[in-house]
Design an enzyme around this catalytic site. Structure first.
Site, short mmCIF file in Angstrom:
data_model
loop_
_atom_site.label_atom_id
_atom_site.label_comp_id
_atom_site.label_asym_id
_atom_site.label_seq_id
_atom_site.Cartn_x
_atom_site.Cartn_y
_atom_site.Cartn_z
N LYS A 114 9.81 6.26 -0.24
CA LYS A 114 10.31 5.13 -0.04
C LYS A 114 11.81 4.80 0.59
CE LYS A 114 6.97 2.79 -2.12
NZ LYS A 114 6.19 1.66 -1.63
N HIS B 121 2.24 4.56 -16.96
CA HIS B 121 3.19 3.41 -17.31
C HIS B 121 2.91 3.13 -18.81
CE1 HIS B 121 3.28 2.80 -12.97
NE2 HIS B 121 4.60 2.71 -13.09
N ALA C 22 0.83 -1.13 -0.07
CA ALA C 22 0.07 -0.01 -0.10
C ALA C 22 0.74 0.98 -0.13
CB ALA C 22 -0.77 0.02 1.04
N TYR D 288 8.37 10.95 -4.12
CA TYR D 288 8.28 9.53 -4.13
C TYR D 288 9.12 8.77 -3.92
CZ TYR D 288 7.28 4.92 -6.09
OH TYR D 288 7.18 3.46 -6.28
#
Length: 342
Positions: free
Chosen positions: A159, A204, A84, A155
């Protein structure tokens, strides 16, 4: 295949998570629990997966920490596979706090609960975006796991922060072990076409090409044809979603007898944007409109994984290592998904 375990999968209604759930349901007798807020996942995917065999689905948001704690109080888990997350790079630049809250803060809380409730295995879905924007010279014949981590957007940074939190927690808690997977470009669909990528407003390349092929888009764009590559377009390492899903199962097995580690997941070879488009046209027999636009900010010219580590240490063997197969399953899924929506 991992058996007789209680496994919590966050984001299991989403694209990659659902393929992992499918493999576990089909090939193990593990007790599966999926948590998803359905912001990018789909209830219809859960319904499809339940046709294999039943499992617990909890509609919840990871930001509701009290509710998530209640899940851990109610059930003992042996492992967590954490998908998630928010994953759209341009959005992360516009809304950085959304990414740090959803990706980093919620992961931190999940790790805290894992330690508190003695969950021993944690599989984390990370990204090649942690490597930032390497130059062609730096990349050489591919990026290995020791390559410098210099994310260029929130982003990737969110991470990488999560990776560090997981690593530091494992150092302080010897019973808590992790596998961190850094994904390259994931595409394709389950060959039986029961599940696939339903992402709305997809960005994508292969998904966009498949949508253009079936007429969901009237054209698609090549973002930049002046890169220092063989045909001027960006080169990426594309991996079939089923091979990526299989890596997660291997990750659970790996932690039974091995220490925590980080692995790239890719095929170790690249295809350019133009090659992907030509392959999609070839496998479908459909010509579609393609236009060239300006480069997107932060797109590296080349991004290819070195995958020796996952192959040698984990025994991972890709089964769908073919751009044709990836494009064909993406197209066949898009066609079916398009028909279902009509």
């Amino acid at each position: 295949m991992t058996n007789n375990q209680s496994i919590l999968i966050t984001g299991g209604a989403g694209y990659i998570g659902s393929h992992v759930v499918k493999l576990l349901l089909e090939n193990s007798n593990s007790d599966i629990t999926v948590i998803d807020n359905l912001s990018t996942g789909f209830k219809s995917t859960i319904d499809e997966l339940k046709k294999i065999r039943d499992f617990d689905f909890i509609y919840a948001d990871l930001s509701n920490w009290d509710e998530i704690k209640g899940v851990f109080k109610a059930k003992q888990f042996d492992a967590i596979i954490h998908f998630a997350a928010s994953i759209i790079v341009p959005e992360s630049v516009k809304e950085p706090l959304k990414y740090y809250l959803n990706n980093t803060a919620n992961t931190t809380n999940l790790v805290k609960l894992a330690v508190e409730y003695k969950v021993k295995k944690f599989i984390f879905s990370s990204t090649a975006a942690v490597y930032g924007e390497p130059t062609i010279k730096e990349i050489g014949d591919g990026i290995d796991e020791n390559f410098k981590t210099e994310p260029i957007n929130p982003y990737g940074q969110s991470k990488l922060f999560s990776e560090r939190i997981i690593q530091d927690t494992a150092k302080a808690n010897p019973d808590f072990k992790y596998v961190i997977f850094r994904y390259f470009n994931v595409a394709g669909a389950s060959p039986d076409l029961t599940i696939g990528q339903k992402t709305k407003n997809a960005t994508h390349l292969i998904k966009v090409a498949a949508e253009t092929t079936v007429g969901k888009r009237d054209k698609m764009f090549i973002f930049g044809d002046d890169y220092p590559t063989k045909d001027g377009t960006g080169v990426r390492d594309y991996i079939h979603v089923m091979d990526l899903a299989d890596a997660h199962i291997k990750g659970l097995e790996y932690l039974e007898k091995n220490e925590s580690d980080i692995f790239n997941v890719g095929y170790g070879k690249g295809a350019s944007v133009k090659e992907v488009i030509e392959t999609m046209k070839k496998v479908t027999g459909i010509d579609f409109k393609v236009e060239t636009a300006q480069r997107r900010l932060g797109d590296p010219a080349i991004l290819i994984a070195k995958n020796d580590k996952i192959i040698n240490k984990m025994g991972w063997k890709p089964k769908y290592d073919s751009l044709e197969t990836i494009c064909k399953t993406a197209y066949e899924w898009e066609k079916r998904f398009n028909e279902q929506a009509e």
